[in-house]
Write an enzyme that holds these catalytic residues in place. Structure first.
Site, short mmCIF file in Angstrom:
data_model
loop_
_atom_site.label_atom_id
_atom_site.label_comp_id
_atom_site.label_asym_id
_atom_site.label_seq_id
_atom_site.Cartn_x
_atom_site.Cartn_y
_atom_site.Cartn_z
N GLU A 1 28.08 44.57 0.68
CA GLU A 1 26.68 44.51 0.28
C GLU A 1 26.09 45.86 -0.13
O GLU A 1 25.16 46.38 0.52
CB GLU A 1 25.84 43.89 1.38
CG GLU A 1 26.28 42.51 1.75
CD GLU A 1 25.29 41.79 2.63
OE1 GLU A 1 24.25 42.36 2.99
OE2 GLU A 1 25.56 40.63 2.96
N GLU B 1 30.64 35.80 3.96
CA GLU B 1 29.67 35.61 5.05
C GLU B 1 28.79 34.39 4.78
O GLU B 1 28.32 34.23 3.66
CB GLU B 1 28.74 36.82 5.22
CG GLU B 1 29.38 38.02 5.83
CD GLU B 1 28.41 39.17 6.00
OE1 GLU B 1 27.20 38.94 6.14
OE2 GLU B 1 28.87 40.34 5.96
C1 GCO Z 1 24.54 41.23 5.88
C2 GCO Z 1 25.49 41.93 6.69
C3 GCO Z 1 25.64 41.45 8.10
C4 GCO Z 1 24.40 40.82 8.72
C5 GCO Z 1 24.34 39.33 8.43
C6 GCO Z 1 23.08 38.72 9.01
O1 GCO Z 1 25.00 40.37 5.14
O2 GCO Z 1 23.37 41.58 5.95
O3 GCO Z 1 26.78 41.89 6.08
O4 GCO Z 1 25.93 42.67 8.73
O5 GCO Z 1 24.43 40.99 10.11
O6 GCO Z 1 24.30 39.12 7.07
O7 GCO Z 1 21.96 39.36 8.45
#
Ligand code: GCO
Length: 448
Positions: free
Chosen positions: A170, A353
Protein backbone atom coordinates in the site's frame (compact mmCIF):
# COMPACT_ATOMS: atom_id res chain seq x y z
CA UNK A 1 -26.51 -19.88 4.82
CA UNK A 2 -23.14 -19.77 3.02
CA UNK A 3 -23.37 -21.63 -0.27
CA UNK A 4 -20.38 -21.66 -2.61
CA UNK A 5 -21.02 -23.58 -5.85
CA UNK A 6 -19.45 -27.03 -5.59
CA UNK A 7 -17.49 -26.48 -8.82
CA UNK A 8 -16.14 -23.11 -7.69
CA UNK A 9 -12.50 -22.45 -8.54
CA UNK A 10 -12.11 -21.49 -4.89
CA UNK A 11 -12.65 -25.09 -3.92
CA UNK A 12 -9.51 -26.44 -5.55
CA UNK A 13 -5.81 -25.77 -5.87
CA UNK A 14 -3.82 -24.11 -7.29
CA UNK A 15 -5.97 -21.29 -5.89
CA UNK A 16 -4.06 -20.19 -2.78
CA UNK A 17 -5.66 -19.39 0.56
CA UNK A 18 -3.68 -17.60 3.24
CA UNK A 19 -3.66 -15.28 6.21
CA UNK A 20 -1.75 -12.00 6.42
CA UNK A 21 0.07 -9.88 8.99
CA UNK A 22 2.71 -7.13 9.08
CA UNK A 23 5.90 -6.81 11.12
CA UNK A 24 5.15 -3.65 13.12
CA UNK A 25 1.58 -4.76 13.83
CA UNK A 26 2.40 -8.10 15.49
CA UNK A 27 6.10 -8.47 16.37
CA UNK A 28 6.73 -6.22 19.38
CA UNK A 29 10.35 -6.55 20.63
CA UNK A 30 10.99 -3.18 19.01
CA UNK A 31 14.48 -2.81 20.53
CA UNK A 32 15.50 -6.49 20.59
CA UNK A 33 18.58 -7.94 18.89
CA UNK A 34 19.76 -4.71 17.32
CA UNK A 35 16.50 -3.44 15.80
CA UNK A 36 16.64 0.33 15.31
CA UNK A 37 13.80 2.83 15.71
CA UNK A 38 11.25 3.04 12.89
CA UNK A 39 9.07 5.97 11.84
CA UNK A 40 6.13 4.16 13.52
CA UNK A 41 8.00 3.90 16.84
CA UNK A 42 8.59 7.64 16.57
CA UNK A 43 4.96 8.32 15.56
CA UNK A 44 3.64 6.25 18.50
CA UNK A 45 5.90 8.20 20.86
CA UNK A 46 4.46 11.50 19.56
CA UNK A 47 1.57 12.52 21.84
CA UNK A 48 -1.86 12.50 20.22
CA UNK A 49 -0.93 10.48 17.11
CA UNK A 50 -2.11 7.00 18.15
CA UNK A 51 -5.28 6.27 20.12
CA UNK A 52 -4.69 5.68 23.83
CA UNK A 53 -0.97 6.27 23.25
CA UNK A 54 -0.68 2.64 22.04
CA UNK A 55 2.61 1.55 20.49
CA UNK A 56 4.41 -1.42 18.94
CA UNK A 57 6.74 -2.19 21.83
CA UNK A 58 4.90 -5.46 22.64
CA UNK A 59 2.00 -5.79 20.14
CA UNK A 60 1.28 -9.57 19.87
CA UNK A 61 4.79 -10.42 21.15
CA UNK A 62 5.16 -12.45 17.96
CA UNK A 63 8.94 -12.01 17.97
CA UNK A 64 9.08 -14.12 21.13
CA UNK A 65 6.25 -16.50 20.21
CA UNK A 66 7.24 -17.42 16.69
CA UNK A 67 6.99 -21.23 16.99
CA UNK A 68 3.59 -21.10 18.72
CA UNK A 69 2.27 -18.73 16.06
CA UNK A 70 3.61 -20.91 13.25
CA UNK A 71 1.72 -23.85 14.81
CA UNK A 72 -1.39 -21.65 14.95
CA UNK A 73 -1.08 -20.81 11.24
CA UNK A 74 -0.72 -24.51 10.46
CA UNK A 75 -3.77 -25.30 12.65
CA UNK A 76 -5.87 -23.03 10.44
CA UNK A 77 -5.09 -25.19 7.41
CA UNK A 78 -4.00 -22.36 5.09
CA UNK A 79 -1.76 -22.85 2.04
CA UNK A 80 0.27 -19.67 2.58
CA UNK A 81 1.25 -16.97 5.05
CA UNK A 82 1.78 -13.33 4.06
CA UNK A 83 4.13 -11.45 6.39
CA UNK A 84 6.45 -8.45 6.18
CA UNK A 85 10.12 -7.94 6.99
CA UNK A 86 11.05 -5.09 9.38
CA UNK A 87 13.78 -3.10 7.60
CA UNK A 88 14.86 -1.76 11.04
CA UNK A 89 15.76 -5.33 12.08
CA UNK A 90 17.76 -5.96 8.90
CA UNK A 91 19.69 -2.69 8.49
CA UNK A 92 19.72 -0.89 11.88
CA UNK A 93 22.44 1.46 10.63
CA UNK A 94 23.19 2.40 7.00
CA UNK A 95 25.11 -0.50 5.47
CA UNK A 96 25.17 -2.48 8.74
CA UNK A 97 23.41 -5.82 8.07
CA UNK A 98 22.09 -7.35 11.28
CA UNK A 99 22.55 -11.15 11.39
CA UNK A 100 20.11 -11.49 14.32
CA UNK A 101 17.44 -9.80 12.20
CA UNK A 102 18.06 -12.11 9.26
CA UNK A 103 17.99 -15.12 11.60
CA UNK A 104 14.54 -14.28 12.96
CA UNK A 105 13.06 -14.23 9.47
CA UNK A 106 15.05 -17.30 8.48
CA UNK A 107 13.43 -19.17 11.40
CA UNK A 108 10.07 -17.87 10.26
CA UNK A 109 10.53 -18.91 6.63
CA UNK A 110 12.07 -22.29 7.47
CA UNK A 111 9.31 -22.89 10.03
CA UNK A 112 6.65 -22.22 7.41
CA UNK A 113 8.29 -24.50 4.86
CA UNK A 114 8.65 -27.28 7.49
CA UNK A 115 4.88 -26.99 8.07
CA UNK A 116 4.07 -27.09 4.36
CA UNK A 117 3.06 -23.41 4.26
CA UNK A 118 4.15 -21.13 1.38
CA UNK A 119 5.99 -17.93 2.46
CA UNK A 120 4.64 -14.72 0.85
CA UNK A 121 7.03 -11.92 1.84
CA UNK A 122 6.44 -8.16 1.79
CA UNK A 123 9.65 -6.15 1.96
CA UNK A 124 8.07 -2.92 3.24
CA UNK A 125 4.89 -2.58 5.28
CA UNK A 126 5.43 0.99 6.49
CA UNK A 127 8.17 0.62 9.15
CA UNK A 128 10.92 2.78 7.61
CA UNK A 129 14.14 3.07 9.69
CA UNK A 130 14.00 6.43 11.46
CA UNK A 131 17.57 7.28 10.39
CA UNK A 132 16.32 7.40 6.79
CA UNK A 133 13.39 9.62 7.79
CA UNK A 134 15.91 11.90 9.48
CA UNK A 135 17.46 12.35 6.03
CA UNK A 136 14.12 13.12 4.33
CA UNK A 137 12.48 9.71 4.19
CA UNK A 138 10.42 9.14 1.05
CA UNK A 139 10.83 12.80 0.04
CA UNK A 140 14.53 12.09 -0.46
CA UNK A 141 15.24 10.27 -3.73
CA UNK A 142 18.17 8.51 -2.01
CA UNK A 143 15.69 6.48 0.05
CA UNK A 144 14.56 4.75 -3.14
CA UNK A 145 18.12 3.59 -3.76
CA UNK A 146 18.51 2.55 -0.12
CA UNK A 147 15.38 0.40 -0.52
CA UNK A 148 16.82 -1.27 -3.62
CA UNK A 149 19.97 -2.16 -1.65
CA UNK A 150 17.86 -3.52 1.23
CA UNK A 151 15.71 -5.55 -1.19
CA UNK A 152 18.84 -6.99 -2.78
CA UNK A 153 20.17 -8.12 0.63
CA UNK A 154 16.90 -9.75 1.70
CA UNK A 155 16.29 -11.59 -1.57
CA UNK A 156 19.97 -12.60 -1.73
CA UNK A 157 19.53 -14.21 1.72
CA UNK A 158 16.19 -15.93 1.24
CA UNK A 159 16.13 -16.48 -2.52
CA UNK A 160 13.68 -19.03 -3.81
CA UNK A 161 12.73 -20.28 -0.35
CA UNK A 162 10.14 -17.51 -0.60
CA UNK A 163 7.36 -18.15 -3.14
CA UNK A 164 6.36 -14.51 -3.59
CA UNK A 165 8.07 -11.16 -2.95
CA UNK A 166 6.08 -7.92 -2.79
CA UNK A 167 8.17 -4.75 -2.73
CA UNK A 168 5.59 -2.56 -0.96
CA UNK A 169 2.34 -2.85 0.88
CA UNK A 170 0.00 0.00 0.00
CA UNK A 171 2.34 2.82 -1.12
CA UNK A 172 -0.86 4.91 -1.13
CA UNK A 173 -0.96 4.74 2.67
CA UNK A 174 2.77 5.48 3.02
CA UNK A 175 2.49 8.49 0.69
CA UNK A 176 -1.06 9.86 0.98
CA UNK A 177 -2.00 8.90 4.55
CA UNK A 178 1.54 9.64 5.75
CA UNK A 179 2.20 12.90 3.87
CA UNK A 180 -1.19 14.22 2.60
CA UNK A 181 -3.73 13.52 5.34
CA UNK A 182 -1.18 13.10 8.12
CA UNK A 183 -2.86 10.37 10.17
CA UNK A 184 -0.03 7.89 9.58
CA UNK A 185 3.72 8.20 10.08
CA UNK A 186 5.54 10.48 9.43
CA UNK A 187 2.41 12.70 9.77
CA UNK A 188 2.74 15.54 7.23
CA UNK A 189 -0.21 17.27 5.53
CA UNK A 190 1.27 18.52 2.28
CA UNK A 191 -0.03 17.64 -1.21
CA UNK A 192 3.32 18.29 -2.88
CA UNK A 193 5.24 16.09 -0.45
CA UNK A 194 2.62 13.36 -0.83
CA UNK A 195 3.01 13.05 -4.61
CA UNK A 196 6.79 13.25 -4.28
CA UNK A 197 6.79 10.45 -1.70
CA UNK A 198 4.50 8.40 -3.96
CA UNK A 199 6.93 8.85 -6.85
CA UNK A 200 9.95 7.75 -4.82
CA UNK A 201 8.06 4.70 -3.45
CA UNK A 202 7.19 3.63 -6.98
CA UNK A 203 10.74 4.35 -8.14
CA UNK A 204 12.08 2.24 -5.25
CA UNK A 205 9.84 -0.60 -6.41
CA UNK A 206 11.19 -0.46 -9.95
CA UNK A 207 14.82 -0.05 -8.88
CA UNK A 208 14.59 -3.14 -6.67
CA UNK A 209 13.10 -5.53 -9.24
CA UNK A 210 16.22 -6.53 -11.26
CA UNK A 211 18.21 -7.76 -8.24
CA UNK A 212 15.11 -9.40 -6.75
CA UNK A 213 14.63 -11.37 -9.97
CA UNK A 214 18.32 -12.19 -10.08
CA UNK A 215 18.39 -13.42 -6.45
CA UNK A 216 15.08 -15.32 -6.58
CA UNK A 217 14.52 -16.30 -10.20
CA UNK A 218 11.80 -18.84 -9.41
CA UNK A 219 9.80 -16.55 -7.11
CA UNK A 220 6.95 -14.26 -8.15
CA UNK A 221 7.71 -10.53 -7.85
CA UNK A 222 5.10 -7.79 -7.53
CA UNK A 223 3.56 -5.09 -5.36
CA UNK A 224 0.49 -4.76 -3.11
CA UNK A 225 -1.92 -1.88 -3.71
CA UNK A 226 -5.14 -0.87 -1.98
CA UNK A 227 -8.30 0.22 -3.72
CA UNK A 228 -11.55 1.85 -2.63
CA UNK A 229 -13.94 1.58 -5.61
CA UNK A 230 -15.96 4.79 -5.95
CA UNK A 231 -19.69 4.69 -6.80
CA UNK A 232 -21.37 7.91 -8.11
CA UNK A 233 -24.23 9.12 -5.89
CA UNK A 234 -26.35 9.71 -9.00
CA UNK A 235 -25.86 8.78 -12.65
CA UNK A 236 -25.16 12.40 -13.52
CA UNK A 237 -22.04 12.96 -15.59
CA UNK A 238 -20.64 15.18 -12.84
CA UNK A 239 -20.98 12.52 -10.16
CA UNK A 240 -19.62 9.80 -12.46
CA UNK A 241 -16.57 11.91 -13.32
CA UNK A 242 -16.00 12.79 -9.67
CA UNK A 243 -16.19 9.11 -8.71
CA UNK A 244 -13.66 8.08 -11.36
CA UNK A 245 -11.38 10.98 -10.40
CA UNK A 246 -11.49 9.72 -6.81
CA UNK A 247 -10.17 6.33 -8.02
CA UNK A 248 -7.54 7.89 -10.30
CA UNK A 249 -6.29 9.96 -7.37
CA UNK A 250 -6.40 6.86 -5.17
CA UNK A 251 -5.38 3.29 -5.99
CA UNK A 252 -5.04 4.07 -9.72
CA UNK A 253 -2.49 6.79 -9.00
CA UNK A 254 -0.17 3.85 -8.35
CA UNK A 255 -1.54 1.17 -10.69
CA UNK A 256 -1.62 3.52 -13.72
CA UNK A 257 2.17 4.20 -13.86
CA UNK A 258 2.97 0.56 -13.03
CA UNK A 259 0.87 -0.54 -16.01
CA UNK A 260 1.32 2.35 -18.48
CA UNK A 261 4.51 4.24 -17.48
CA UNK A 262 2.54 7.46 -16.99
CA UNK A 263 0.54 9.06 -14.20
CA UNK A 264 -3.23 9.48 -14.73
CA UNK A 265 -3.48 12.52 -17.05
CA UNK A 266 -6.74 13.74 -15.51
CA UNK A 267 -5.11 14.03 -12.08
CA UNK A 268 -1.88 15.54 -13.45
CA UNK A 269 -3.97 18.24 -15.19
CA UNK A 270 -5.98 18.98 -12.05
CA UNK A 271 -3.03 18.97 -9.63
CA UNK A 272 -0.22 20.32 -11.80
CA UNK A 273 1.23 22.42 -8.99
CA UNK A 274 1.66 19.33 -6.80
CA UNK A 275 3.26 16.98 -9.34
CA UNK A 276 6.52 15.30 -8.29
CA UNK A 277 10.03 16.09 -9.46
CA UNK A 278 11.11 13.25 -11.72
CA UNK A 279 14.26 12.25 -13.60
CA UNK A 280 14.23 11.07 -17.22
CA UNK A 281 13.64 7.32 -17.27
CA UNK A 282 11.94 7.13 -13.88
CA UNK A 283 8.59 6.02 -15.30
CA UNK A 284 10.19 3.31 -17.42
CA UNK A 285 11.82 1.95 -14.24
CA UNK A 286 8.48 2.13 -12.39
CA UNK A 287 6.71 0.23 -15.19
CA UNK A 288 9.17 -2.69 -15.25
CA UNK A 289 7.25 -5.98 -15.70
CA UNK A 290 5.83 -7.66 -12.59
CA UNK A 291 4.37 -11.11 -12.03
CA UNK A 292 1.37 -10.11 -9.91
CA UNK A 293 -0.55 -7.27 -8.37
CA UNK A 294 -1.67 -7.74 -4.76
CA UNK A 295 -5.07 -6.11 -4.20
CA UNK A 296 -6.16 -5.06 -0.70
CA UNK A 297 -9.91 -4.50 -0.59
CA UNK A 298 -12.09 -3.58 2.40
CA UNK A 299 -14.86 -1.27 1.31
CA UNK A 300 -16.20 1.11 -1.32
CA UNK A 301 -17.07 4.80 -1.18
CA UNK A 302 -19.99 6.78 -2.65
CA UNK A 303 -19.03 10.06 -4.34
CA UNK A 304 -20.85 13.17 -5.50
CA UNK A 305 -19.38 16.10 -7.40
CA UNK A 306 -18.65 18.89 -4.94
CA UNK A 307 -17.35 22.39 -5.64
CA UNK A 308 -15.77 22.55 -9.13
CA UNK A 309 -16.37 18.79 -9.50
CA UNK A 310 -14.19 17.80 -6.55
CA UNK A 311 -15.09 14.32 -5.26
CA UNK A 312 -17.09 14.51 -2.03
CA UNK A 313 -17.69 11.34 0.00
CA UNK A 314 -21.34 10.68 0.86
CA UNK A 315 -21.75 8.64 4.06
CA UNK A 316 -23.90 5.53 3.66
CA UNK A 317 -26.40 4.16 6.16
CA UNK A 318 -25.83 0.53 5.10
CA UNK A 319 -24.19 -2.03 7.44
CA UNK A 320 -20.65 -1.21 8.50
CA UNK A 321 -17.82 -2.94 10.32
CA UNK A 322 -16.78 -1.68 13.75
CA UNK A 323 -14.19 0.67 12.21
CA UNK A 324 -17.02 2.31 10.23
CA UNK A 325 -16.29 0.87 6.76
CA UNK A 326 -19.35 -0.05 4.70
CA UNK A 327 -19.75 -3.77 3.99
CA UNK A 328 -20.13 -3.95 0.20
CA UNK A 329 -18.79 -7.16 -1.37
CA UNK A 330 -20.10 -6.42 -4.87
CA UNK A 331 -17.52 -3.63 -5.15
CA UNK A 332 -14.77 -6.25 -4.99
CA UNK A 333 -16.30 -8.10 -7.94
CA UNK A 334 -16.67 -4.84 -9.86
CA UNK A 335 -13.13 -3.78 -9.02
CA UNK A 336 -11.77 -6.96 -10.59
CA UNK A 337 -13.61 -6.40 -13.87
CA UNK A 338 -12.90 -2.63 -13.97
CA UNK A 339 -9.16 -3.19 -13.45
CA UNK A 340 -8.99 -5.55 -16.43
CA UNK A 341 -10.93 -3.07 -18.60
CA UNK A 342 -8.72 -0.13 -17.63
CA UNK A 343 -5.46 -2.11 -17.80
CA UNK A 344 -5.58 -4.89 -20.42
CA UNK A 345 -1.98 -5.80 -19.59
CA UNK A 346 -2.89 -6.42 -15.94
CA UNK A 347 -0.85 -9.33 -14.47
CA UNK A 348 -2.48 -12.03 -12.29
CA UNK A 349 -4.13 -10.79 -9.09
CA UNK A 350 -3.87 -11.96 -5.50
CA UNK A 351 -6.38 -10.59 -3.02
CA UNK A 352 -3.68 -9.91 -0.45
CA UNK A 353 -5.96 -8.40 2.20
CA UNK A 354 -9.67 -8.59 2.91
CA UNK A 355 -11.32 -8.59 6.29
CA UNK A 356 -13.39 -6.77 8.89
CA UNK A 357 -12.96 -4.94 12.16
CA UNK A 358 -15.28 -6.84 14.51
CA UNK A 359 -14.51 -6.05 18.14
CA UNK A 360 -16.58 -8.92 19.60
CA UNK A 361 -14.94 -9.85 22.87
CA UNK A 362 -14.22 -13.30 24.26
CA UNK A 363 -17.02 -14.72 26.48
CA UNK A 364 -16.59 -18.08 28.22
CA UNK A 365 -13.58 -18.80 26.06
CA UNK A 366 -15.39 -18.17 22.78
CA UNK A 367 -15.43 -15.25 20.32
CA UNK A 368 -18.65 -15.34 18.32
CA UNK A 369 -17.63 -12.82 15.66
CA UNK A 370 -20.68 -13.43 13.46
CA UNK A 371 -20.28 -10.14 11.59
CA UNK A 372 -16.73 -11.02 10.50
CA UNK A 373 -17.72 -14.57 9.59
CA UNK A 374 -20.56 -13.25 7.45
CA UNK A 375 -18.21 -10.63 5.92
CA UNK A 376 -15.82 -13.37 4.80
CA UNK A 377 -18.59 -15.52 3.38
CA UNK A 378 -19.98 -12.59 1.39
CA UNK A 379 -16.55 -11.65 0.06
CA UNK A 380 -15.65 -15.22 -0.86
CA UNK A 381 -18.78 -15.24 -3.00
CA UNK A 382 -17.66 -11.92 -4.49
CA UNK A 383 -14.31 -13.49 -5.43
CA UNK A 384 -16.15 -16.50 -6.87
CA UNK A 385 -18.28 -14.16 -8.99
CA UNK A 386 -15.19 -12.28 -10.19
CA UNK A 387 -13.54 -15.57 -11.20
CA UNK A 388 -16.75 -16.57 -13.01
CA UNK A 389 -16.54 -13.21 -14.83
CA UNK A 390 -13.06 -14.20 -16.04
CA UNK A 391 -10.84 -12.39 -13.54
CA UNK A 392 -7.39 -13.95 -13.17
CA UNK A 393 -7.30 -14.18 -9.36
CA UNK A 394 -4.72 -16.64 -8.05
CA UNK A 395 -5.21 -16.36 -4.30
CA UNK A 396 -6.92 -14.78 -1.31
CA UNK A 397 -5.44 -13.75 2.04
CA UNK A 398 -7.62 -12.96 5.05
CA UNK A 399 -6.59 -9.88 7.02
CA UNK A 400 -5.63 -10.75 9.62
CA UNK A 401 -4.22 -13.91 11.22
CA UNK A 402 -4.71 -12.32 14.64
CA UNK A 403 -5.85 -9.11 16.31
CA UNK A 404 -2.99 -6.61 16.16
CA UNK A 405 -1.83 -2.98 16.25
CA UNK A 406 -4.22 -1.14 13.92
CA UNK A 407 -2.02 1.91 13.27
CA UNK A 408 -3.60 5.17 14.46
CA UNK A 409 -6.44 3.16 16.05
CA UNK A 410 -3.94 1.36 18.25
CA UNK A 411 -5.39 -1.87 19.70
CA UNK A 412 -8.97 -0.57 19.71
CA UNK A 413 -9.88 -2.28 16.44
CA UNK A 414 -9.70 -6.07 16.08
CA UNK A 415 -9.20 -7.56 12.57
CA UNK A 416 -8.05 -11.05 13.55
CA UNK A 417 -9.65 -14.43 12.93
CA UNK A 418 -7.74 -15.30 16.08
CA UNK A 419 -8.36 -13.29 19.25
CA UNK A 420 -5.39 -11.89 21.16
CA UNK A 421 -5.70 -11.16 24.88
CA UNK A 422 -3.04 -8.43 25.04
CA UNK A 423 -2.70 -8.80 28.82
CA UNK A 424 -1.83 -12.50 28.66
CA UNK A 425 -0.97 -12.86 24.94
CA UNK A 426 -3.32 -15.85 24.83
CA UNK A 427 -4.48 -16.68 21.31
CA UNK A 428 -8.07 -18.00 20.79
CA UNK A 429 -9.38 -19.07 17.37
CA UNK A 430 -12.59 -17.11 16.81
CA UNK A 431 -15.78 -18.36 15.12
CA UNK A 432 -14.50 -16.78 11.88
CA UNK A 433 -11.25 -18.73 12.26
CA UNK A 434 -13.27 -21.91 12.77
CA UNK A 435 -15.23 -21.10 9.59
CA UNK A 436 -11.91 -20.87 7.70
CA UNK A 437 -10.66 -24.11 9.23
CA UNK A 438 -13.83 -25.95 8.16
CA UNK A 439 -13.81 -24.40 4.66
CA UNK A 440 -10.15 -25.28 4.09
CA UNK A 441 -10.54 -28.78 5.56
CA UNK A 442 -13.50 -29.46 3.22
CA UNK A 443 -11.40 -28.22 0.30
CA UNK A 444 -8.48 -30.45 1.32
CA UNK A 445 -10.85 -33.44 1.60
CA UNK A 446 -11.92 -33.02 -2.03
CA UNK A 447 -8.25 -33.03 -3.11
CA UNK A 448 -7.42 -36.48 -1.76
C1 GCO B 1 -3.88 -1.74 5.35
C2 GCO B 1 -2.79 -2.41 5.97
C3 GCO B 1 -3.11 -3.23 7.18
C4 GCO B 1 -4.29 -2.76 8.00
C5 GCO B 1 -5.59 -3.36 7.50
C6 GCO B 1 -6.77 -2.84 8.29
O1 GCO B 1 -4.38 -2.30 4.38
O2 GCO B 1 -4.20 -0.65 5.80
O3 GCO B 1 -2.15 -3.27 5.02
O4 GCO B 1 -1.91 -3.06 7.89
O5 GCO B 1 -4.12 -3.14 9.34
O6 GCO B 1 -5.79 -2.99 6.19
O7 GCO B 1 -6.81 -1.44 8.18
Amino acid sequence: MFVLPSDSTLRQKPFVFGVATASFQIEGANTADGRCESIWDRFCATPGKVLNGDDGSVACDHYNRLEQDLDLIQELGVDAYRFSIAWPRIEPMPGQWNEAGFQFYERLIDGLIARGIQPYLTLYHWDLPQYLEDKGGWINRETAYAFATYANKVTERFGDKVVSYATFNEPLCSAFVGYRWGSHAPGYQDERLAYQAAHHLLLAHGLALPSMRNNASNAQHGIVLNFTPAYPLTDSEADKQAARFSELDGGDWFLHPLMTAEYPPEVVAAHTEFMPTQMPGDLAIIARPIDFIGVNYYTRCVIKAGDNGKPDVVEQSSPKTDIGWEIYPDALTRLMSDMKIHYPNLPPIFITENGAADNTEKVDGQVNDDMRTDYYQQHLLAVHNALADGADIRGYFAWSLMDNFEWAYGYSQRFGIVHVDYATQQRTVKKSGQFWQAFLAARAATER
